[in-house]
Scaffold this motif. Structure first.
Motif, PDB file in Angstrom:
ATOM      1  N   GLU A   1     -11.585   1.055   0.751  1.00  0.00           N
ATOM      2  CA  GLU A   1     -11.014   1.574  -0.488  1.00  0.00           C
ATOM      3  C   GLU A   1     -10.792   3.085  -0.455  1.00  0.00           C
ATOM      4  OE1 GLU A   1      -9.974  -0.092  -3.246  1.00  0.00           O
ATOM      5  OE2 GLU A   1     -10.363  -1.955  -2.174  1.00  0.00           O
ATOM      6  N   THR A   2     -11.574   3.791   0.336  1.00  0.00           N
ATOM      7  CA  THR A   2     -11.458   5.258   0.365  1.00  0.00           C
ATOM      8  C   THR A   2     -10.837   5.790   1.647  1.00  0.00           C
ATOM      9  OG1 THR A   2     -13.712   5.495   1.229  1.00  0.00           O
ATOM     10  CG2 THR A   2     -13.444   5.550  -1.170  1.00  0.00           C
ATOM     11  N   ALA A   3     -10.412   4.917   2.549  1.00  0.00           N
ATOM     12  CA  ALA A   3      -9.852   5.354   3.831  1.00  0.00           C
ATOM     13  C   ALA A   3      -8.610   6.222   3.642  1.00  0.00           C
ATOM     14  CB  ALA A   3      -9.523   4.143   4.706  1.00  0.00           C
ATOM     15  N   TRP A   4      -7.864   5.990   2.568  1.00  0.00           N
ATOM     16  CA  TRP A   4      -6.648   6.781   2.320  1.00  0.00           C
ATOM     17  C   TRP A   4      -6.965   8.266   2.207  1.00  0.00           C
ATOM     18  CZ3 TRP A   4      -6.334   9.723  -2.042  1.00  0.00           C
ATOM     19  CH2 TRP A   4      -7.234   9.434  -3.061  1.00  0.00           C
ATOM     20  N   THR A   5      -8.200   8.619   1.845  1.00  0.00           N
ATOM     21  CA  THR A   5      -8.556  10.040   1.705  1.00  0.00           C
ATOM     22  C   THR A   5      -8.597  10.735   3.059  1.00  0.00           C
ATOM     23  OG1 THR A   5     -10.948   9.645   1.766  1.00  0.00           O
ATOM     24  CG2 THR A   5      -9.873   9.596  -0.399  1.00  0.00           C
ATOM     25  N   THR A   6      -8.654   9.959   4.139  1.00  0.00           N
ATOM     26  CA  THR A   6      -8.603  10.519   5.501  1.00  0.00           C
ATOM     27  C   THR A   6      -7.322  10.079   6.205  1.00  0.00           C
ATOM     28  OG1 THR A   6      -9.901   8.672   6.383  1.00  0.00           O
ATOM     29  CG2 THR A   6     -11.122  10.651   5.722  1.00  0.00           C
ATOM     30  N   ASP A   7      -6.311   9.742   5.400  1.00  0.00           N
ATOM     31  CA  ASP A   7      -4.995   9.345   5.909  1.00  0.00           C
ATOM     32  C   ASP A   7      -5.046   8.091   6.768  1.00  0.00           C
ATOM     33  OD1 ASP A   7      -3.799  11.464   4.573  1.00  0.00           O
ATOM     34  OD2 ASP A   7      -3.991  12.811   6.276  1.00  0.00           O
ATOM     35  N   GLU A   8      -5.926   7.187   6.418  1.00  0.00           N
ATOM     36  CA  GLU A   8      -6.015   5.900   7.104  1.00  0.00           C
ATOM     37  C   GLU A   8      -5.999   4.781   6.071  1.00  0.00           C
ATOM     38  OE1 GLU A   8      -8.541   6.472  11.100  1.00  0.00           O
ATOM     39  OE2 GLU A   8      -9.740   6.421   9.284  1.00  0.00           O
ATOM     40  N   MET A   9      -5.716   3.595   6.548  1.00  0.00           N
ATOM     41  CA  MET A   9      -5.826   2.406   5.719  1.00  0.00           C
ATOM     42  C   MET A   9      -6.566   1.358   6.544  1.00  0.00           C
ATOM     43  SD  MET A   9      -2.721   2.504   3.160  1.00  0.00           S
ATOM     44  CE  MET A   9      -3.829   1.766   2.069  1.00  0.00           C
ATOM     45  N   ILE A  10      -7.496   0.680   5.910  1.00  0.00           N
ATOM     46  CA  ILE A  10      -8.283  -0.359   6.575  1.00  0.00           C
ATOM     47  C   ILE A  10      -7.993  -1.677   5.875  1.00  0.00           C
ATOM     48  CG2 ILE A  10     -10.591  -1.181   7.150  1.00  0.00           C
ATOM     49  CD1 ILE A  10     -11.529   1.756   7.006  1.00  0.00           C
ATOM     50  N   PHE A  11      -7.668  -2.683   6.675  1.00  0.00           N
ATOM     51  CA  PHE A  11      -7.359  -3.998   6.140  1.00  0.00           C
ATOM     52  C   PHE A  11      -8.243  -5.021   6.830  1.00  0.00           C
ATOM     53  CE2 PHE A  11      -3.509  -1.447   5.955  1.00  0.00           C
ATOM     54  CZ  PHE A  11      -3.223  -1.520   4.605  1.00  0.00           C
ATOM     55  N   ASP A  12      -8.728  -5.991   6.068  1.00  0.00           N
ATOM     56  CA  ASP A  12      -9.564  -7.052   6.608  1.00  0.00           C
ATOM     57  C   ASP A  12      -9.000  -8.390   6.139  1.00  0.00           C
ATOM     58  OD1 ASP A  12     -11.648  -8.406   7.868  1.00  0.00           O
ATOM     59  OD2 ASP A  12     -12.946  -8.255   6.114  1.00  0.00           O
ATOM     60  N   GLU A  13      -8.337  -9.067   7.072  1.00  0.00           N
ATOM     61  CA  GLU A  13      -7.777 -10.393   6.786  1.00  0.00           C
ATOM     62  C   GLU A  13      -6.856 -10.371   5.567  1.00  0.00           C
ATOM     63  OE1 GLU A  13      -8.219 -13.426   8.595  1.00  0.00           O
ATOM     64  OE2 GLU A  13      -8.835 -11.930  10.058  1.00  0.00           O
ATOM     65  N   ARG A  14      -5.946  -9.415   5.546  1.00  0.00           N
ATOM     66  CA  ARG A  14      -4.963  -9.309   4.456  1.00  0.00           C
ATOM     67  C   ARG A  14      -3.625  -9.845   4.945  1.00  0.00           C
ATOM     68  NH1 ARG A  14      -5.566  -4.592   1.214  1.00  0.00           N
ATOM     69  NH2 ARG A  14      -3.577  -5.172   0.261  1.00  0.00           N
ATOM     70  N   PRO A  15      -2.847 -10.467   4.081  1.00  0.00           N
ATOM     71  CA  PRO A  15      -1.523 -10.952   4.488  1.00  0.00           C
ATOM     72  C   PRO A  15      -0.650  -9.801   4.984  1.00  0.00           C
ATOM     73  CG  PRO A  15      -2.137 -11.851   2.345  1.00  0.00           C
ATOM     74  CD  PRO A  15      -3.157 -10.808   2.698  1.00  0.00           C
ATOM     75  N   LEU A  16       0.072 -10.047   6.055  1.00  0.00           N
ATOM     76  CA  LEU A  16       0.910  -9.013   6.659  1.00  0.00           C
ATOM     77  C   LEU A  16       1.887  -8.420   5.647  1.00  0.00           C
ATOM     78  CD1 LEU A  16       1.886  -7.389   9.079  1.00  0.00           C
ATOM     79  CD2 LEU A  16       3.383  -9.313   9.660  1.00  0.00           C
ATOM     80  N   GLY A  17       2.450  -9.236   4.773  1.00  0.00           N
ATOM     81  CA  GLY A  17       3.380  -8.737   3.770  1.00  0.00           C
ATOM     82  C   GLY A  17       2.759  -7.666   2.885  1.00  0.00           C
ATOM     83  N   GLU A  18       1.498  -7.862   2.483  1.00  0.00           N
ATOM     84  CA  GLU A  18       0.790  -6.866   1.662  1.00  0.00           C
ATOM     85  C   GLU A  18       0.518  -5.599   2.467  1.00  0.00           C
ATOM     86  OE1 GLU A  18      -2.800  -8.392  -0.062  1.00  0.00           O
ATOM     87  OE2 GLU A  18      -1.775 -10.115  -0.960  1.00  0.00           O
ATOM     88  N   VAL A  19       0.093  -5.770   3.712  1.00  0.00           N
ATOM     89  CA  VAL A  19      -0.220  -4.623   4.568  1.00  0.00           C
ATOM     90  C   VAL A  19       1.030  -3.777   4.795  1.00  0.00           C
ATOM     91  CG1 VAL A  19      -1.007  -3.935   6.864  1.00  0.00           C
ATOM     92  CG2 VAL A  19      -2.162  -5.812   5.672  1.00  0.00           C
ATOM     93  N   VAL A  20       2.151  -4.440   5.063  1.00  0.00           N
ATOM     94  CA  VAL A  20       3.409  -3.726   5.280  1.00  0.00           C
ATOM     95  C   VAL A  20       3.795  -2.934   4.029  1.00  0.00           C
ATOM     96  CG1 VAL A  20       5.902  -4.108   5.528  1.00  0.00           C
ATOM     97  CG2 VAL A  20       4.306  -5.180   7.121  1.00  0.00           C
ATOM     98  N   GLN A  21       3.625  -3.520   2.854  1.00  0.00           N
ATOM     99  CA  GLN A  21       3.931  -2.806   1.613  1.00  0.00           C
ATOM    100  C   GLN A  21       3.060  -1.560   1.459  1.00  0.00           C
ATOM    101  OE1 GLN A  21       3.603  -5.831  -1.494  1.00  0.00           O
ATOM    102  NE2 GLN A  21       5.727  -5.377  -2.001  1.00  0.00           N
TER     103      GLN A  21
END
Length: 157
Positions: free
Chosen positions: A79-99
């Protein structure tokens, strides 16, 4: 009546939030801490009639129509990875991740195949390196990518 009061409180919070955060940032010398304090204060005022206590790793949401939601667990790092310019995803649909990744880049990434869009993907990605993200997606899903020009990239099986 309770929803009207909550809506009024929310309106006040939105109106004065930036000013409050600026003041708290000057006092605390940390914008992150200032935002935490402002949001905590807002939740306390908002929920005087609906008291809920959160601990680290929990989330609650509010809507004027439904009031407070149930408390749910969150992954703080994700949830806070964006503060270090990263995004972390765990078993999320590719469509959501791409968005989500796409919000940080000009143009658009489109997933053409609905089955591919629903494929689950996990990983930690820099929001500034779209090419590395695309390489990782292609390696994980065996998707193909094509550039349509104008910063539009399509992914397909």
């Amino acid at each position: 009546m309770a929803n009207e009061i909550a809506a009024e409180r929310f309106s006040l919070f939105r109106e004065y939030y930036d000013e409050l955060v600026r003041y708290l940032t000057a006092k605390l010398r940390s914008r992150d801490q200032a935002q935490d304090v402002a949001q905590e204060a807002f939740l306390r005022v908002l929920t005087q009639s609906q008291q809920q206590m959160l601990t680290a790793g929990e989330r609650i949401s509010y809507s004027a129509q439904g009031g407070l939601s149930a408390i749910t667990a969150i992954d703080i790092a994700a949830e806070t990875a964006w503060t270090t310019d990263e995004m972390i995803f765990d078993e999320r649909p590719l469509g959501e991740v791409v968005q989500e990744i796409g919000r940080y880049h000009p143009g658009e990434i489109r997933v053409l195949d609905p089955r591919l869009s629903e494929r689950k993907i996990s990983g930690r990605f820099s929001v500034h390196d779209r090419e590395a993200f695309l390489r990782a997606v292609k390696a994980a899903t065996r998707a193909q990518s094509a550039s349509l020009g104008g910063n539009v990239i399509v992914l397909s099986e």
